[in-house]
Design a protein around this motif. Structure first.
Motif, short mmCIF file in Angstrom:
data_model
loop_
_atom_site.label_atom_id
_atom_site.label_comp_id
_atom_site.label_asym_id
_atom_site.label_seq_id
_atom_site.Cartn_x
_atom_site.Cartn_y
_atom_site.Cartn_z
N GLN A 1 3.51 8.38 21.88
CA GLN A 1 4.73 7.56 21.83
C GLN A 1 5.12 7.24 20.40
O GLN A 1 6.31 7.18 20.07
CB GLN A 1 4.52 6.28 22.65
CG GLN A 1 4.42 6.54 24.14
CD GLN A 1 4.16 5.28 24.95
OE1 GLN A 1 3.79 4.25 24.41
NE2 GLN A 1 4.34 5.37 26.27
N ILE A 2 4.15 7.05 19.52
CA ILE A 2 4.46 6.84 18.11
C ILE A 2 5.14 8.08 17.54
O ILE A 2 6.13 7.98 16.79
CB ILE A 2 3.18 6.51 17.31
CG1 ILE A 2 2.66 5.12 17.70
CG2 ILE A 2 3.44 6.55 15.81
CD1 ILE A 2 1.29 4.80 17.11
N ARG B 1 8.00 -1.49 16.75
CA ARG B 1 7.54 -0.84 17.98
C ARG B 1 6.34 0.06 17.71
O ARG B 1 5.37 0.09 18.50
CB ARG B 1 8.67 -0.03 18.60
CG ARG B 1 9.79 -0.88 19.21
CD ARG B 1 10.88 0.02 19.74
NE ARG B 1 10.37 0.94 20.74
CZ ARG B 1 10.92 2.11 21.03
NH1 ARG B 1 11.98 2.53 20.36
NH2 ARG B 1 10.39 2.87 21.96
N HIS C 1 2.40 -0.26 19.27
CA HIS C 1 1.58 0.80 19.86
C HIS C 1 0.24 0.91 19.13
O HIS C 1 -0.80 1.13 19.76
CB HIS C 1 2.30 2.14 19.80
CG HIS C 1 3.41 2.27 20.81
ND1 HIS C 1 3.17 2.26 22.16
CD2 HIS C 1 4.76 2.41 20.66
CE1 HIS C 1 4.32 2.40 22.82
NE2 HIS C 1 5.30 2.49 21.92
N ASN D 1 -0.60 6.21 23.20
CA ASN D 1 0.02 5.47 22.09
C ASN D 1 0.40 6.40 20.94
O ASN D 1 1.48 6.27 20.36
CB ASN D 1 -0.93 4.38 21.59
CG ASN D 1 -0.97 3.16 22.51
OD1 ASN D 1 0.08 2.62 22.87
ND2 ASN D 1 -2.15 2.74 22.91
N SER E 1 -2.05 -1.87 20.15
CA SER E 1 -2.53 -1.76 21.53
C SER E 1 -3.92 -1.14 21.60
O SER E 1 -4.62 -1.29 22.61
CB SER E 1 -1.56 -0.91 22.36
OG SER E 1 -0.30 -1.55 22.46
#
Length: 555
Positions: free
Chosen positions: A414-415, A519, A523, A411, A526
């Protein structure tokens, strides 16, 4: 040749049994042992006692050294206190040597049988891992009996007698051989027990046995240094300080080995007893003598290995200590700390992103985009480090933590990628074209960004502490953020109908930006799912259930 192979096999079995006991204890009590050490080292005497107790369980001062070294690397323990723990750890190892020197071979079949039954039937439970410990204890006792039987036969060989006599001429040679054997076997405990057994069978003279015992103590100090050779400076300081104690102790004790034999041999007719008591007294005296001087040795070590300057974020130490891989609970803790380091960099990127949007700072945007490379590198390093931890060696809780860390780092990575793309869009569509958001639009972006930063910090707290309450709060924030994003998208469209020039120019960028922020928030949120799932607090479905009395709508 057959008898030599039998002896080598027995020695290998002894080393393997020691390994099974050490790893088994760490798997059953690893986290608790770390807590005991962390809570029991307020003073140097207390630290020494804590090291003694933990090492008596683990049967390896090297394993204790790795745990304590990690505390020093994290800044949780001062170096003098850590050295006091190591003095106690050496006493703990020598106490276990005394215990194993008794004839306990009659327990070997019982330990092996019970251990195998527990390990096979309850393999994934703490009881099954305790069975592994019993197997190791049984194998050690069996190996000691086999060593005794094999040496009793081999010592009658003239060639073997001539070879062993060469060791009696030089105590430096004996110390060297003992140190090398301890390093090869990765256990001074196994080598001292082997030496005592050889002395009891008459395979080696008593003075040679004492020289080998001193060498085994020196080898245990070398083991810690070798195991942490690739670690950070702070981690390496503890084993080096402990090695100083060993070297000085061996230098002080070597000239008096003959005096020890003359004094105790009339009262202790068993050579094995003389050896193990010599090992115990050596470590007790070293602990008593040097406990008051740990601060001096710590100062020497800090001069030899000064800490590097770590003011910049990029210069912060990494916590992926390869030497900790042998201790799964410690390796998992190191990976978690490195994951938080990765999250700190992501937070820096997120905070800097708003400054780029407000101030049109191209130089800062470039620096932040370079930081994404660091985030990616950390993700790869953590993932590779975790794959080197044996999953079979992990308990149920540690396996869940392993999965949580992987999920968290994915996560964060991806951030970081999303922030990098946002910065590129800001550069291309806003800064280079000289456009600006409307005051209302900028206020909305600031509001979403502030919530995003708060959620990221809450997510880091959830990852660190595993709080179910905070995880539920984080999941609630996901719904609030989604509703806020929809509301701001609607108000932006309203401004477009009013023909606001700034809103028209930045419309595409504005909508993409708030969508990207959503988005990022997804993340972050999550992070809560594994915590809630483990606690049984996660709903099996997020779809709204239709009540029986509610009529269905035809499409």
């Amino acid at each position: 040749m057959k008898h030599l192979l039998n002896l080598l096999a027995a020695v290998a079995l002894l080393v393997w049994g020691t390994y099974l006991v050490r790893t088994g204890i760490l798997r059953v009590f690893g986290g608790n042992l770390r807590q005991v050490l962390a809570r029991s080292i307020d003073t140097r005497p207390a630290a020494a006692m804590a090291g003694l107790g933990v090492t008596a369980l683990v049967q390896s001062s090297t394993a204790t050294a790795l745990i304590v070294s990690s505390f020093v690397g994290q800044g949780l323990v001062a170096l003098p206190t850590a050295l006091a723990v190591m003095l106690g750890a050496d006493v703990g190892t020598s106490l276990m040597t005394v215990v194993f020197s008794f004839d306990l071979s009659w327990l070997s079949p019982l330990f092996i049988f019970v251990g195998v039954v527990l390990f096979i039937t309850r393999q994934a439970t703490p009881l099954g891992r305790f069975g592994r410990v019993l197997i190791g204890l049984g194998l050690m006792l069996l190996a000691l009996r086999l060593v005794s039987e094999s040496t009793a036969i081999m010592v009658k060989s003239p060639a073997v007698q001539a070879l062993l006599l060469t060791l009696s001429s030089d105590i430096l040679l004996e110390i060297t051989v003992g140190a090398v054997l301890a390093v090869i076997a990765y256990s001074s405990l196994a080598i001292v027990l082997l030496t005592a057994t050889l002395a009891a069978s008459g395979a080696i003279p008593l003075d040679v046995a004492l020289g080998l015992t001193l060498g085994a103590n020196l080898g245990s100090g070398l083991l810690g240094v070798l195991a942490t050779a690739k670690s950070s400076v702070e981690v390496r300081q503890v084993p080096i300080g402990n090695l100083v104690f060993k070297i000085v102790g061996v230098i002080m004790a070597a000239p008096f080995a003959a005096f020890w034999i003359r004094t105790l041999k009339p009262y202790l007719p068993e050579p094995a007893t003389v050896v193990v008591l010599y090992h115990l007294v050596f470590n007790v005296l070293i602990a008593l003598i040097f406990l008051a001087f740990t601060h001096i040795v710590a100062r020497w070590v800090e001069q030899w290995l000064p800490k590097p300057d770590r003011n910049m974020v990029a210069g912060r130490p990494h916590h992926l200590d390869p030497s900790a891989l042998a201790t799964p609970s410690l390796a998992i803790s190191n990976a978690a700390r490195e994951a938080l380091h990765q999250a700190d960099i992501v937070e820096t990127m997120l905070l800097g992103m708003l400054r780029v949007i407000k101030d049109n700072d191209l130089r800062l945007a470039e620096e932040l985009r370079r930081m994404d490379d660091t985030v990616d590198q950390l993700y790869s390093a953590i993932k590779y480090y975790l794959t080197k931890i044996s999953r079979e060696a992990l308990g149920e809780e540690e396996s869940k933590r392993w999965t949580d860390i992987i999920s968290f780092t994915i996560n964060m990575e991806q951030i970081g990628d999303i922030i990098e793309r946002v910065l590129l869009d800001i550069e291309d569509k806003k800064i280079k074209k000289g456009r600006n958001f409307s005051d209302a639009g900028m206020a909305e972006i600031c509001e979403l960004h502030a919530r995003l930063v708060d959620n990221l910090r809450l997510g880091m707290s959830v990852f660190l502490n595993g709080s179910v309450r905070d995880a539920q709060k984080l999941l609630e924030e996901k719904a609030r953020f989604r509703d806020l994003e929809r509301a701001y998208a609607g108000t932006h469209l309203t401004r477009l109908t009013e023909n606001t020039v700034q809103s028209i120019e930045t419309s595409s960028l504005h909508l993409d930006l708030i969508s990207d922020l959503k988005r990022i928030n997804s993340h972050i949120c999550s992070i809560a799912y594994p915590i809630l799932d483990s606690a049984g607090a996660l709903s099996p479905t997020r779809f709204r259930q239709v009540l029986p009395e509610e009529p269905s709508r035809a499409l």
